[in-house]
Design a protein around this motif. Structure first.
Motif, PDB file in Angstrom:
ATOM      1  N   GLN A 132      37.251  14.750 -17.407  1.00 46.27           N
ATOM      2  CA  GLN A 132      37.218  13.393 -17.945  1.00 46.27           C
ATOM      3  C   GLN A 132      38.412  12.626 -17.411  1.00 46.27           C
ATOM      4  O   GLN A 132      39.549  13.073 -17.529  1.00 46.27           O
ATOM      5  N   LYS A 133      38.150  11.491 -16.795  1.00 44.81           N
ATOM      6  CA  LYS A 133      39.223  10.635 -16.281  1.00 44.81           C
ATOM      7  C   LYS A 133      40.033  10.106 -17.458  1.00 44.81           C
ATOM      8  O   LYS A 133      39.475   9.638 -18.443  1.00 44.81           O
ATOM      9  N   PRO A 134      41.368  10.197 -17.378  1.00 45.14           N
ATOM     10  CA  PRO A 134      42.175   9.648 -18.468  1.00 45.14           C
ATOM     11  C   PRO A 134      41.887   8.165 -18.686  1.00 45.14           C
ATOM     12  O   PRO A 134      41.568   7.447 -17.739  1.00 45.14           O
ATOM     13  N   PRO A 135      41.969   7.702 -19.903  1.00 48.90           N
ATOM     14  CA  PRO A 135      41.685   6.298 -20.192  1.00 48.90           C
ATOM     15  C   PRO A 135      42.718   5.377 -19.567  1.00 48.90           C
ATOM     16  O   PRO A 135      43.834   5.789 -19.269  1.00 48.90           O
ATOM     17  N   THR A 136      42.325   4.169 -19.347  1.00 48.47           N
ATOM     18  CA  THR A 136      43.233   3.165 -18.807  1.00 48.47           C
ATOM     19  C   THR A 136      43.421   2.074 -19.834  1.00 48.47           C
ATOM     20  O   THR A 136      42.733   2.023 -20.847  1.00 48.47           O
ATOM     21  N   VAL A 137      44.347   1.176 -19.537  1.00 52.88           N
ATOM     22  CA  VAL A 137      44.625   0.068 -20.448  1.00 52.88           C
ATOM     23  C   VAL A 137      43.361  -0.731 -20.727  1.00 52.88           C
ATOM     24  O   VAL A 137      43.141  -1.199 -21.827  1.00 52.88           O
ATOM     25  N   SER A 138      42.497  -0.862 -19.744  1.00 54.91           N
ATOM     26  CA  SER A 138      41.316  -1.708 -19.911  1.00 54.91           C
ATOM     27  C   SER A 138      40.259  -1.078 -20.810  1.00 54.91           C
ATOM     28  O   SER A 138      39.398  -1.780 -21.312  1.00 54.91           O
ATOM     29  N   ASP A 139      40.286   0.252 -21.007  1.00 56.14           N
ATOM     30  CA  ASP A 139      39.178   0.837 -21.753  1.00 56.14           C
ATOM     31  C   ASP A 139      39.579   1.681 -22.968  1.00 56.14           C
ATOM     32  O   ASP A 139      38.736   2.351 -23.532  1.00 56.14           O
ATOM     33  N   ASP A 140      40.823   1.652 -23.370  1.00 56.15           N
ATOM     34  CA  ASP A 140      41.227   2.486 -24.483  1.00 56.15           C
ATOM     35  C   ASP A 140      42.304   1.808 -25.316  1.00 56.15           C
ATOM     36  O   ASP A 140      43.372   1.491 -24.805  1.00 56.15           O
ATOM     37  N   TYR A 141      42.041   1.641 -26.611  1.00 55.77           N
ATOM     38  CA  TYR A 141      42.995   0.984 -27.500  1.00 55.77           C
ATOM     39  C   TYR A 141      44.324   1.732 -27.553  1.00 55.77           C
ATOM     40  O   TYR A 141      45.386   1.128 -27.549  1.00 55.77           O
ATOM     41  N   ARG A 142      44.275   3.051 -27.600  1.00 57.24           N
ATOM     42  CA  ARG A 142      45.504   3.854 -27.675  1.00 57.24           C
ATOM     43  C   ARG A 142      46.338   3.659 -26.416  1.00 57.24           C
ATOM     44  O   ARG A 142      47.562   3.554 -26.482  1.00 57.24           O
ATOM     45  N   ALA A 143      45.683   3.592 -25.263  1.00 57.10           N
ATOM     46  CA  ALA A 143      46.402   3.347 -24.014  1.00 57.10           C
ATOM     47  C   ALA A 143      47.108   1.993 -24.066  1.00 57.10           C
ATOM     48  O   ALA A 143      48.260   1.869 -23.652  1.00 57.10           O
ATOM     49  N   VAL A 144      46.433   0.989 -24.584  1.00 59.19           N
ATOM     50  CA  VAL A 144      47.042  -0.340 -24.718  1.00 59.19           C
ATOM     51  C   VAL A 144      48.285  -0.261 -25.582  1.00 59.19           C
ATOM     52  O   VAL A 144      49.345  -0.798 -25.239  1.00 59.19           O
ATOM     53  N   GLU A 145      48.188   0.426 -26.693  1.00 63.83           N
ATOM     54  CA  GLU A 145      49.329   0.589 -27.604  1.00 63.83           C
ATOM     55  C   GLU A 145      50.500   1.284 -26.901  1.00 63.83           C
ATOM     56  O   GLU A 145      51.654   0.867 -27.021  1.00 63.83           O
ATOM     57  N   ILE A 146      50.193   2.313 -26.150  1.00 64.99           N
ATOM     58  CA  ILE A 146      51.231   3.070 -25.438  1.00 64.99           C
ATOM     59  C   ILE A 146      51.909   2.192 -24.388  1.00 64.99           C
ATOM     60  O   ILE A 146      53.134   2.165 -24.298  1.00 64.99           O
ATOM     61  N   TYR A 147      51.133   1.479 -23.610  1.00 62.51           N
ATOM     62  CA  TYR A 147      51.702   0.626 -22.570  1.00 62.51           C
ATOM     63  C   TYR A 147      52.551  -0.494 -23.170  1.00 62.51           C
ATOM     64  O   TYR A 147      53.611  -0.812 -22.647  1.00 62.51           O
ATOM     65  N   ARG A 148      52.103  -1.063 -24.259  1.00 62.59           N
ATOM     66  CA  ARG A 148      52.893  -2.127 -24.905  1.00 62.59           C
ATOM     67  C   ARG A 148      54.218  -1.587 -25.435  1.00 62.59           C
ATOM     68  O   ARG A 148      55.267  -2.206 -25.257  1.00 62.59           O
ATOM     69  N   GLU A 149      54.155  -0.444 -26.083  1.00 60.83           N
ATOM     70  CA  GLU A 149      55.380   0.142 -26.624  1.00 60.83           C
ATOM     71  C   GLU A 149      56.314   0.546 -25.486  1.00 60.83           C
ATOM     72  O   GLU A 149      57.525   0.346 -25.567  1.00 60.83           O
ATOM     73  N   ALA A 150      55.757   1.109 -24.428  1.00 58.19           N
ATOM     74  CA  ALA A 150      56.568   1.483 -23.267  1.00 58.19           C
ATOM     75  C   ALA A 150      57.242   0.251 -22.667  1.00 58.19           C
ATOM     76  O   ALA A 150      58.431   0.296 -22.314  1.00 58.19           O
ATOM     77  N   ALA A 151      56.516  -0.839 -22.562  1.00 57.04           N
ATOM     78  CA  ALA A 151      57.096  -2.079 -22.024  1.00 57.04           C
ATOM     79  C   ALA A 151      58.246  -2.554 -22.905  1.00 57.04           C
ATOM     80  O   ALA A 151      59.289  -2.983 -22.399  1.00 57.04           O
ATOM     81  N   ASN A 152      58.083  -2.465 -24.205  1.00 50.71           N
ATOM     82  CA  ASN A 152      59.160  -2.875 -25.115  1.00 50.71           C
ATOM     83  C   ASN A 152      60.399  -2.000 -24.945  1.00 50.71           C
ATOM     84  O   ASN A 152      61.524  -2.504 -24.944  1.00 50.71           O
ATOM     85  N   ILE A 153      60.191  -0.701 -24.804  1.00 52.69           N
ATOM     86  CA  ILE A 153      61.329   0.207 -24.644  1.00 52.69           C
ATOM     87  C   ILE A 153      62.023  -0.040 -23.311  1.00 52.69           C
ATOM     88  O   ILE A 153      63.257  -0.109 -23.248  1.00 52.69           O
ATOM     89  N   ILE A 154      61.253  -0.179 -22.246  1.00 51.76           N
ATOM     90  CA  ILE A 154      61.836  -0.442 -20.927  1.00 51.76           C
ATOM     91  C   ILE A 154      62.577  -1.779 -20.943  1.00 51.76           C
ATOM     92  O   ILE A 154      63.655  -1.903 -20.378  1.00 51.76           O
ATOM     93  N   TYR A 155      62.020  -2.767 -21.611  1.00 49.51           N
ATOM     94  CA  TYR A 155      62.678  -4.067 -21.742  1.00 49.51           C
ATOM     95  C   TYR A 155      64.034  -3.918 -22.434  1.00 49.51           C
ATOM     96  O   TYR A 155      65.032  -4.492 -22.012  1.00 49.51           O
ATOM     97  N   GLU A 156      64.064  -3.126 -23.511  1.00 50.96           N
ATOM     98  CA  GLU A 156      65.293  -2.953 -24.289  1.00 50.96           C
ATOM     99  C   GLU A 156      66.334  -2.084 -23.577  1.00 50.96           C
ATOM    100  O   GLU A 156      67.510  -2.417 -23.558  1.00 50.96           O
ATOM    101  N   LYS A 157      65.902  -0.965 -23.003  1.00 49.37           N
ATOM    102  CA  LYS A 157      66.832   0.015 -22.450  1.00 49.37           C
ATOM    103  C   LYS A 157      67.008  -0.071 -20.929  1.00 49.37           C
ATOM    104  O   LYS A 157      67.976   0.448 -20.407  1.00 49.37           O
ATOM    105  N   GLY A 158      66.033  -0.675 -20.255  1.00 47.71           N
ATOM    106  CA  GLY A 158      66.007  -0.638 -18.801  1.00 47.71           C
ATOM    107  C   GLY A 158      65.179   0.544 -18.331  1.00 47.71           C
ATOM    108  O   GLY A 158      65.063   1.556 -19.038  1.00 47.71           O
ATOM    109  N   PHE A 159      64.618   0.435 -17.145  1.00 45.04           N
ATOM    110  CA  PHE A 159      63.728   1.469 -16.633  1.00 45.04           C
ATOM    111  C   PHE A 159      64.445   2.800 -16.461  1.00 45.04           C
ATOM    112  O   PHE A 159      63.964   3.842 -16.899  1.00 45.04           O
TER     113      PHE A 159
END
Length: 132
Positions: free
Chosen positions: A5-32
């Protein structure tokens, strides 16, 4: 045996969207560079192994966030401005549209501007070309 099964992407999975948003917030706060996959996994209540179901790796995650930001910029700002014939009005649309995106999604848009060096050699030219 279960089929691959291909892992879900942002476009097709709510959990993936949540993960990407949270990751963006952390990277924004701490830096990559200062952000670890463990930081992201902890923030979304997953093990690191569980996180890798959604994300191939940290650099792939960074590219996905930047790609998302560019897609929004292109679809919500540039496309509308291209339809405007008056140059002054077009410039006003570009400026106000970009400002609205930065206010609405400061994490992804800031990452797009400041974290380009964290991309791998295959993705960096793609983002640079799209920015131009």
């Amino acid at each position: 045996m279960a089929a691959f099964q291909k892992p879900p992407t942002v476009s097709d999975d709510y959990r993936a969207v949540e993960i990407y948003r949270e990751a963006a917030n952390i990277i924004y706060e701490k830096g990559f560079d200062a952000t670890s996959m463990g930081d992201i996994a902890d923030a979304v209540d997953l093990t690191k192994g569980g996180l890798y179901y959604y994300i191939k790796g940290k650099k792939a995650l960074l590219y996905a966030i930047m790609d998302f930001a560019m897609n929004r910029l292109e679809s919500e700002v540039l496309e509308a401005a291209r339809r405007e014939e008056d140059p002054e009005e077009r410039l006003a649309m570009l400026l106000s549209g970009h400002a609205e995106l930065v206010i609405e999604d400061k994490s992804a848009m800031t990452i797009l501007v400041y974290e380009e060096e964290g991309l791998d050699d295959a993705h960096r030219p793609k983002i640079r070309q799209r920015k131009r």
